[in-house]
Design an enzyme around this catalytic site. Structure first.
Site, PDB file in Angstrom:
ATOM      1  N   ASP A  37      21.495  54.928  55.567  1.00 11.98           N
ATOM      2  CA  ASP A  37      22.111  54.395  56.647  1.00 11.98           C
ATOM      3  C   ASP A  37      22.805  52.967  56.624  1.00 11.98           C
ATOM      4  O   ASP A  37      22.857  52.175  57.785  1.00 11.98           O
ATOM      5  CB  ASP A  37      20.990  54.618  57.957  1.00 11.98           C
ATOM      6  N   HIS A 239      39.107  46.424  33.601  1.00  8.74           N
ATOM      7  CA  HIS A 239      38.534  46.214  35.025  1.00  8.74           C
ATOM      8  C   HIS A 239      36.985  46.242  34.826  1.00  8.74           C
ATOM      9  O   HIS A 239      36.267  46.801  35.370  1.00  8.74           O
ATOM     10  CB  HIS A 239      38.936  47.631  35.898  1.00  8.74           C
ATOM     11  N   ASP A 256      38.952  36.732  36.375  1.00 10.63           N
ATOM     12  CA  ASP A 256      39.941  37.421  37.281  1.00 10.63           C
ATOM     13  C   ASP A 256      39.500  37.623  38.723  1.00 10.63           C
ATOM     14  O   ASP A 256      38.590  38.352  39.103  1.00 10.63           O
ATOM     15  CB  ASP A 256      40.519  38.774  36.798  1.00 10.63           C
ATOM     16  N   ASP A 267      44.807  36.199  44.162  1.00  5.66           N
ATOM     17  CA  ASP A 267      44.608  36.850  42.810  1.00  5.66           C
ATOM     18  C   ASP A 267      44.749  35.766  41.760  1.00  5.66           C
ATOM     19  O   ASP A 267      46.140  35.450  41.538  1.00  5.66           O
ATOM     20  CB  ASP A 267      45.623  38.051  42.961  1.00  5.66           C
ATOM     21  N   HIS A 346      49.212  46.524  30.615  1.00  2.59           N
ATOM     22  CA  HIS A 346      49.632  46.565  32.154  1.00  2.59           C
ATOM     23  C   HIS A 346      50.956  46.055  32.439  1.00  2.59           C
ATOM     24  O   HIS A 346      51.495  45.438  31.488  1.00  2.59           O
ATOM     25  CB  HIS A 346      48.372  46.021  32.956  1.00  2.59           C
ATOM     26  N   HIS A 350      52.304  42.125  40.629  1.00  4.66           N
ATOM     27  CA  HIS A 350      52.063  42.910  41.650  1.00  4.66           C
ATOM     28  C   HIS A 350      52.453  42.032  42.918  1.00  4.66           C
ATOM     29  O   HIS A 350      52.194  40.906  42.928  1.00  4.66           O
ATOM     30  CB  HIS A 350      50.963  43.562  42.001  1.00  4.66           C
ATOM     31  N   HIS A 357      46.944  44.487  45.805  1.00  2.00           N
ATOM     32  CA  HIS A 357      47.939  44.963  45.451  1.00  2.00           C
ATOM     33  C   HIS A 357      48.835  45.543  46.574  1.00  2.00           C
ATOM     34  O   HIS A 357      48.550  46.831  47.188  1.00  2.00           O
ATOM     35  CB  HIS A 357      47.483  46.347  44.471  1.00  2.00           C
ATOM     36  N   GLU A 380      51.363  37.949  35.397  1.00  2.00           N
ATOM     37  CA  GLU A 380      49.906  37.983  34.718  1.00  2.00           C
ATOM     38  C   GLU A 380      49.985  38.645  33.534  1.00  2.00           C
ATOM     39  O   GLU A 380      49.321  40.116  33.388  1.00  2.00           O
ATOM     40  CB  GLU A 380      48.891  38.860  35.830  1.00  2.00           C
ATOM     41  N   TYR A 384      45.168  41.864  24.750  1.00  2.35           N
ATOM     42  CA  TYR A 384      43.903  42.384  24.468  1.00  2.35           C
ATOM     43  C   TYR A 384      43.638  43.047  23.048  1.00  2.35           C
ATOM     44  O   TYR A 384      44.266  43.869  22.697  1.00  2.35           O
ATOM     45  CB  TYR A 384      43.345  43.169  25.539  1.00  2.35           C
ATOM     46  N   ARG A 402      43.858  36.755  29.811  1.00  3.95           N
ATOM     47  CA  ARG A 402      44.860  37.182  30.601  1.00  3.95           C
ATOM     48  C   ARG A 402      45.100  35.671  31.476  1.00  3.95           C
ATOM     49  O   ARG A 402      44.145  35.088  31.742  1.00  3.95           O
ATOM     50  CB  ARG A 402      44.666  38.203  31.761  1.00  3.95           C
ATOM     51  N   GLU A 404      47.049  34.380  35.024  1.00  3.37           N
ATOM     52  CA  GLU A 404      47.619  34.977  36.194  1.00  3.37           C
ATOM     53  C   GLU A 404      47.425  34.116  37.390  1.00  3.37           C
ATOM     54  O   GLU A 404      46.503  33.104  37.515  1.00  3.37           O
ATOM     55  CB  GLU A 404      46.626  36.186  36.602  1.00  3.37           C
TER      56      GLU A 404
HETATM   57  N1  GLY Z   1      42.481  41.571  39.942  1.00  3.42           N
HETATM   58  C1  GLY Z   1      43.407  42.517  40.030  1.00  3.42           C
HETATM   59  C2  GLY Z   1      44.581  42.319  39.465  1.00  3.42           C
HETATM   60  O1  GLY Z   1      44.895  41.397  38.717  1.00  3.42           O
HETATM   61  O2  GLY Z   1      45.727  43.134  39.660  1.00  3.42           O
HETATM   62 MN    MN Z   2      43.873  39.604  39.143  1.00  3.71          MN
HETATM   63 MN    MN Z   3      46.581  40.763  39.925  1.00  2.96          MN
END
Ligand code: GLY
Ligand code: MN
Ligand code: MN
Length: 434
Positions: A37, A239, A256, A267, A346, A350, A357, A380, A384, A402, A404
């Protein structure tokens, strides 16, 4: 705080202009059980919130387009007993004031009112590609048939997707939205700086996360997504959200992160040395990623195609990997064969808005949509190098980087909304000495 009701009225009017006819049905999100609950904190549906500014659960917006254009909101009534347990509600009058809709009804009357609202409508705009709502609507049409003794709309109905139209609207941010996105980006960038300063060998990933949580909540913001605090080889898991390891001397940590302020996301990623100083190999890979990121950001301007920027980042990364022996072969061939995808798998970025996103992400990635003033998006790139990648020298393995930023497309170029967090090697090392 939501925007003024006039903004939501105007957005609904623009949607009705796009649909021209018919009825649009936009529900908010449903509450999600975490366990037994105990629920997750409620977050309104982004499309619904975009059109209403109303953040309570159990609500449905209906917009009727055409000559007699009007908007109707169904929501929870005030109920003193319920509110004592589950919190304050705006009630029908409060909801009307916030959203500026023409009419409001209790959500409990949805099944009673909808058949009448659907009467004589030929076109129904649905919340996405949903069969659940088609079933409900078909049942309401049956109710009309029973009430009227005949079918007013053929069984098939003309069902369309309201989200497609709303995505077009959400792509270009309004000044009020830009102001919130800028604030959210700044909170995230400053939180990252604080985490950088708090970082040293032996500190746990979750301790750096705690720094963020503290900064975010102090500004009345929440996580836009589960933050990634990835020390060493954990950064090679795109992730990674466990955030439960100790940070080791000599490793990098990739963070991130992004807060959500009044439902608007941010982001940002930075990768920095846990002991405050980049090693030789880390510097080499870092500089390749930074060169790709800066070159792409330089080209964020109206008319440019984001897919071209992605291709340019790929070229810089592939050339860098060749130069340092991580890839062998001829540049054009390796790009054609997508050899870089082992290291950069990737896309370049975005859109960012009510969702991390956000609407338009696919269109900018595919190059169907060129950059336009008022778009907000991330840049970004990353490299890796998997810890078990036997094709590269041991010294490179386990490095994951990364970088970004969230940027706003302006009339002449772009504004980096997350610029407050340093990304040049010397600036990061300087900050970490403070
Ligand atoms: N943190 C999600 C991305 O960078 O798309
Ligand atoms: Mn990100
Ligand atoms: Mn991102």
């Amino acid at each position: 705080m939501p925007f003024s009701a006039q903004i939501y009225r105007e957005r609904r009017r623009r949607l009705a202009e796009k649909t021209r006819e018919g009825i649009a049905i936009i529900p908010t999100a449903s509450e999600q059980i975490r366990s037994r609950d105990s629920d997750f904190p409620f977050r309104p549906d982004s499309y619904f919130y975009y059109l209403t500014g109303f953040a309570e659960p159990e609500a449905v917006l209906v917009i009727i387009a055409g000559e007699h254009e009007r908007s109707i909101l169904f929501c929870l009534k005030r109920d003193i007993k319920e509110e004592q347990w589950f919190g304050h509600r705006l009630g029908l009058e409060g909801a009307k004031k916030v959203s500026g809709v023409d009419e409001v009804y209790p959500i409990s009357s949805l099944d009673k009112e909808m058949p009448w609202l659907l009467m004589d409508q030929r076109v129904v705009y649905l919340p996405g590609e949903t069969s659940e709502w088609v079933e409900r609507i078909k049942n309401w049409f049956v109710d009309i048939q029973i009430a009227m003794g005949k079918f007013r709309l053929h069984d098939q109905g003309d069902y369309r997707n309201a989200y497609d139209l709303l995505d077009e609207m959400r792509l270009i941010k309004q000044p009020e939205e830009i102001s919130l996105l800028r604030q959210a980006a700044q909170i995230s960038a400053y939180a990252l700086n604080t985490a950088m300063r708090a970082c040293s060998p032996g500190v746990a990933e979750y301790e750096l996360e705690a720094v963020l949580a503290h900064k975010f909540r102090r500004e009345n913001s929440v996580y836009a997504f589960q933050p990634i605090v990835a020390g060493g080889k954990n950064a090679c898991i795109l992730h990674y959200i466990e955030n439960n390891c100790l940070l080791k001397n000599g490793d990098l940590v990739l963070m991130d992160i992004g807060c959500e302020l009044d439902c608007y996301a941010s982001d940002i990623s930075r990768t920095f040395p846990i002991n405050g100083k980049f090693s030789r190999e880390q510097k080499i890979i870092y500089k390749i990623v930074l060169a790709a990121q800066e070159a792409a950001i330089k080209r964020v301007k109206p008319g440019n195609n984001f897919f071209d920027l992605h291709r340019m980042a790929v070229r810089i990364i592939t050339a860098g990997l060749i130069k340092h022996g991580l890839l062998t072969g001829e540049l054009e061939r390796l790009i054609k064969d997508k050899a870089y995808m082992r290291f950069f798998m990737h896309s370049l970025g975005h859109c960012v808005g009510l969702d991390t996103h956000d609407s338009g992400s696919k269109e900018i990635r595919d190059g169907q949509q060129v950059l336009r003033p008022g778009m907000v998006l991330t840049v970004e790139p990353g490299i890796y190098i998997q810890p078990d990648d036997a094709t590269v020298d041991l010294k490179w393995r386990g490095i994951g980087i990364r970088i970004e930023d969230t940027v706003l497309v302006t009339e002449s170029g772009c504004e980096i909304l997350t610029a407050a967090a340093p990304k040049k090697i010397k600036d990061i090392e300087f900050l970490m000495r403070q």
